[in-house]
Design a protein around this motif. Structure first.
Motif, PDB file in Angstrom:
ATOM      1  N   ILE A   6       0.841  -1.064   0.133  1.00  0.00           N
ATOM      2  CA  ILE A   6       0.087   0.024  -0.029  1.00  0.00           C
ATOM      3  C   ILE A   6       1.019   1.199   0.003  1.00  0.00           C
ATOM      4  CG2 ILE A   6      -1.593   1.456   1.507  1.00  0.00           C
ATOM      5  CD1 ILE A   6      -3.027  -0.993  -0.144  1.00  0.00           C
ATOM      6  N   ASP A   7       0.774   1.859  -1.180  1.00  0.00           N
ATOM      7  CA  ASP A   7       1.546   3.364  -1.147  1.00  0.00           C
ATOM      8  C   ASP A   7       0.786   4.384  -0.956  1.00  0.00           C
ATOM      9  OD1 ASP A   7       2.783   5.623  -2.233  1.00  0.00           O
ATOM     10  OD2 ASP A   7       4.176   4.289  -3.858  1.00  0.00           O
ATOM     11  N   PHE A   8       0.959   4.980   0.333  1.00  0.00           N
ATOM     12  CA  PHE A   8       0.236   6.205   0.596  1.00  0.00           C
ATOM     13  C   PHE A   8       0.206   7.522  -0.386  1.00  0.00           C
ATOM     14  CE2 PHE A   8       0.159   3.572   4.299  1.00  0.00           C
ATOM     15  CZ  PHE A   8      -0.612   4.012   5.171  1.00  0.00           C
ATOM     16  N   GLU A   9       0.888   7.127  -1.248  1.00  0.00           N
ATOM     17  CA  GLU A   9       0.875   8.554  -2.285  1.00  0.00           C
ATOM     18  C   GLU A   9       0.275   8.161  -3.653  1.00  0.00           C
ATOM     19  OE1 GLU A   9       5.040  10.048  -2.612  1.00  0.00           O
ATOM     20  OE2 GLU A   9       4.864  10.649  -0.488  1.00  0.00           O
ATOM     21  N   VAL A  10      -0.138   6.978  -3.734  1.00  0.00           N
ATOM     22  CA  VAL A  10      -1.001   6.485  -4.808  1.00  0.00           C
ATOM     23  C   VAL A  10      -2.492   6.810  -4.856  1.00  0.00           C
ATOM     24  CG1 VAL A  10      -1.563   4.321  -6.318  1.00  0.00           C
ATOM     25  CG2 VAL A  10       0.665   4.739  -5.305  1.00  0.00           C
ATOM     26  N   PRO A  11      -3.094   7.075  -5.773  1.00  0.00           N
ATOM     27  CA  PRO A  11      -4.579   7.552  -5.575  1.00  0.00           C
ATOM     28  C   PRO A  11      -5.284   6.195  -5.295  1.00  0.00           C
ATOM     29  CG  PRO A  11      -3.857   8.500  -7.768  1.00  0.00           C
ATOM     30  CD  PRO A  11      -2.682   7.504  -6.953  1.00  0.00           C
ATOM     31  N   ILE A  12      -6.312   6.469  -4.465  1.00  0.00           N
ATOM     32  CA  ILE A  12      -6.861   5.114  -3.804  1.00  0.00           C
ATOM     33  C   ILE A  12      -7.938   4.542  -4.841  1.00  0.00           C
ATOM     34  CG2 ILE A  12      -7.258   6.012  -1.496  1.00  0.00           C
ATOM     35  CD1 ILE A  12     -10.315   6.992  -2.045  1.00  0.00           C
ATOM     36  N   HIS A  13      -8.220   5.224  -5.881  1.00  0.00           N
ATOM     37  CA  HIS A  13      -8.763   4.401  -7.281  1.00  0.00           C
ATOM     38  C   HIS A  13      -8.012   3.160  -7.602  1.00  0.00           C
ATOM     39  CE1 HIS A  13      -9.782   3.907 -11.351  1.00  0.00           C
ATOM     40  NE2 HIS A  13     -11.001   3.842 -10.956  1.00  0.00           N
ATOM     41  N   SER A  14      -6.685   3.638  -7.646  1.00  0.00           N
ATOM     42  CA  SER A  14      -5.846   2.816  -8.300  1.00  0.00           C
ATOM     43  C   SER A  14      -5.486   1.399  -7.275  1.00  0.00           C
ATOM     44  CB  SER A  14      -4.351   3.199  -8.462  1.00  0.00           C
ATOM     45  OG  SER A  14      -4.436   4.420  -9.628  1.00  0.00           O
ATOM     46  N   LEU A  15      -5.646   1.921  -5.851  1.00  0.00           N
ATOM     47  CA  LEU A  15      -5.240   0.857  -4.917  1.00  0.00           C
ATOM     48  C   LEU A  15      -6.520  -0.153  -5.013  1.00  0.00           C
ATOM     49  CD1 LEU A  15      -3.692   3.014  -2.187  1.00  0.00           C
ATOM     50  CD2 LEU A  15      -2.429   1.399  -3.513  1.00  0.00           C
ATOM     51  N   ALA A  16      -7.585   0.387  -4.900  1.00  0.00           N
ATOM     52  CA  ALA A  16      -8.962  -0.285  -5.235  1.00  0.00           C
ATOM     53  C   ALA A  16      -8.977  -1.250  -6.358  1.00  0.00           C
ATOM     54  CB  ALA A  16     -10.151   0.532  -5.135  1.00  0.00           C
ATOM     55  N   GLU A  69      -2.096  -5.469   9.371  1.00  0.00           N
ATOM     56  CA  GLU A  69      -2.761  -6.532  10.120  1.00  0.00           C
ATOM     57  C   GLU A  69      -3.220  -7.520   8.936  1.00  0.00           C
ATOM     58  OE1 GLU A  69      -5.581  -4.859  12.767  1.00  0.00           O
ATOM     59  OE2 GLU A  69      -4.135  -4.194  14.292  1.00  0.00           O
ATOM     60  N   ARG A  70      -3.496  -7.101   8.009  1.00  0.00           N
ATOM     61  CA  ARG A  70      -3.865  -7.978   6.924  1.00  0.00           C
ATOM     62  C   ARG A  70      -2.951  -8.198   5.931  1.00  0.00           C
ATOM     63  NH1 ARG A  70      -7.624  -4.612   8.721  1.00  0.00           N
ATOM     64  NH2 ARG A  70      -9.789  -5.183   9.002  1.00  0.00           N
ATOM     65  N   GLY A  71      -1.633  -7.999   6.382  1.00  0.00           N
ATOM     66  CA  GLY A  71      -0.528  -8.408   5.454  1.00  0.00           C
ATOM     67  C   GLY A  71       0.184  -7.663   4.678  1.00  0.00           C
ATOM     68  N   TYR A  72      -0.287  -6.231   4.542  1.00  0.00           N
ATOM     69  CA  TYR A  72       0.135  -5.295   3.473  1.00  0.00           C
ATOM     70  C   TYR A  72       1.510  -4.700   4.093  1.00  0.00           C
ATOM     71  CZ  TYR A  72      -3.958  -5.412   0.740  1.00  0.00           C
ATOM     72  OH  TYR A  72      -5.057  -5.895   0.230  1.00  0.00           O
ATOM     73  N   GLU A  73       2.580  -4.631   3.105  1.00  0.00           N
ATOM     74  CA  GLU A  73       3.523  -3.712   3.204  1.00  0.00           C
ATOM     75  C   GLU A  73       3.255  -2.285   3.002  1.00  0.00           C
ATOM     76  OE1 GLU A  73       7.900  -3.296   1.177  1.00  0.00           O
ATOM     77  OE2 GLU A  73       7.029  -5.157   1.126  1.00  0.00           O
ATOM     78  N   LEU A  74       3.847  -1.359   3.766  1.00  0.00           N
ATOM     79  CA  LEU A  74       3.668   0.158   3.763  1.00  0.00           C
ATOM     80  C   LEU A  74       4.719   0.901   2.780  1.00  0.00           C
ATOM     81  CD1 LEU A  74       2.276   0.772   7.273  1.00  0.00           C
ATOM     82  CD2 LEU A  74       0.873   0.093   5.361  1.00  0.00           C
ATOM     83  N   LYS A  75       4.323   1.735   1.866  1.00  0.00           N
ATOM     84  CA  LYS A  75       5.562   2.426   1.145  1.00  0.00           C
ATOM     85  C   LYS A  75       4.698   3.935   1.193  1.00  0.00           C
ATOM     86  CE  LYS A  75       7.101   3.051  -3.494  1.00  0.00           C
ATOM     87  NZ  LYS A  75       7.275   2.364  -4.823  1.00  0.00           N
ATOM     88  N   ASN A  76       5.803   4.814   1.413  1.00  0.00           N
ATOM     89  CA  ASN A  76       5.742   6.316   1.543  1.00  0.00           C
ATOM     90  C   ASN A  76       4.835   6.633   2.719  1.00  0.00           C
ATOM     91  OD1 ASN A  76       7.210   7.112  -0.724  1.00  0.00           O
ATOM     92  ND2 ASN A  76       5.838   6.312  -1.965  1.00  0.00           N
ATOM     93  N   TYR A  77       4.916   5.940   3.772  1.00  0.00           N
ATOM     94  CA  TYR A  77       4.114   6.067   4.943  1.00  0.00           C
ATOM     95  C   TYR A  77       4.939   6.798   5.888  1.00  0.00           C
ATOM     96  CZ  TYR A  77       2.094   5.338   9.747  1.00  0.00           C
ATOM     97  OH  TYR A  77       1.787   5.543  10.908  1.00  0.00           O
TER      98      TYR A  77
END
Length: 79
Positions: A6-16, A69-77
């Motif tokens: 999960i990249d905190f700088e990517v639009p949520i539409h793309s993440l979805a 908690e759901r197994g995601y790695e964080l980016k740009n957090y």
């Protein structure tokens, strides 16, 4: 390294689009407007997690924790 990032700088539409459980996770932590018809296809294309956090008053650490908690790695957090 996780396949789920999960990249905190990517639009949520793309993440979805990339992660089928994204919308449900976001909804569960308080982003209830994410399920409003058309929201992802309009505002979701320009809002990222950092901006969404500020707009909805949901702390970034709550978002980060929910995805970790759901197994995601964080980016740009960075708080």
């Amino acid at each position: 390294m996780s396949d789920k990032v999960i990249d905190f700088e990517v639009p949520i539409h793309s993440l979805a689009e990339d992660y089928p459980d994204f919308v449900d996770i976001m909804y569960s932590i308080g982003f209830t407007k994410i399920k409003v018809p058309g929201m992802l296809n309009t505002v979701g294309k320009i809002i990222n997690l950092k901006k969404g956090s500020r707009a909805m008053g949901i702390p970034l650490d709550s978002i980060a924790r929910a995805f970790q908690e759901r197994g995601y790695e964080l980016k740009n957090y960075d708080e």
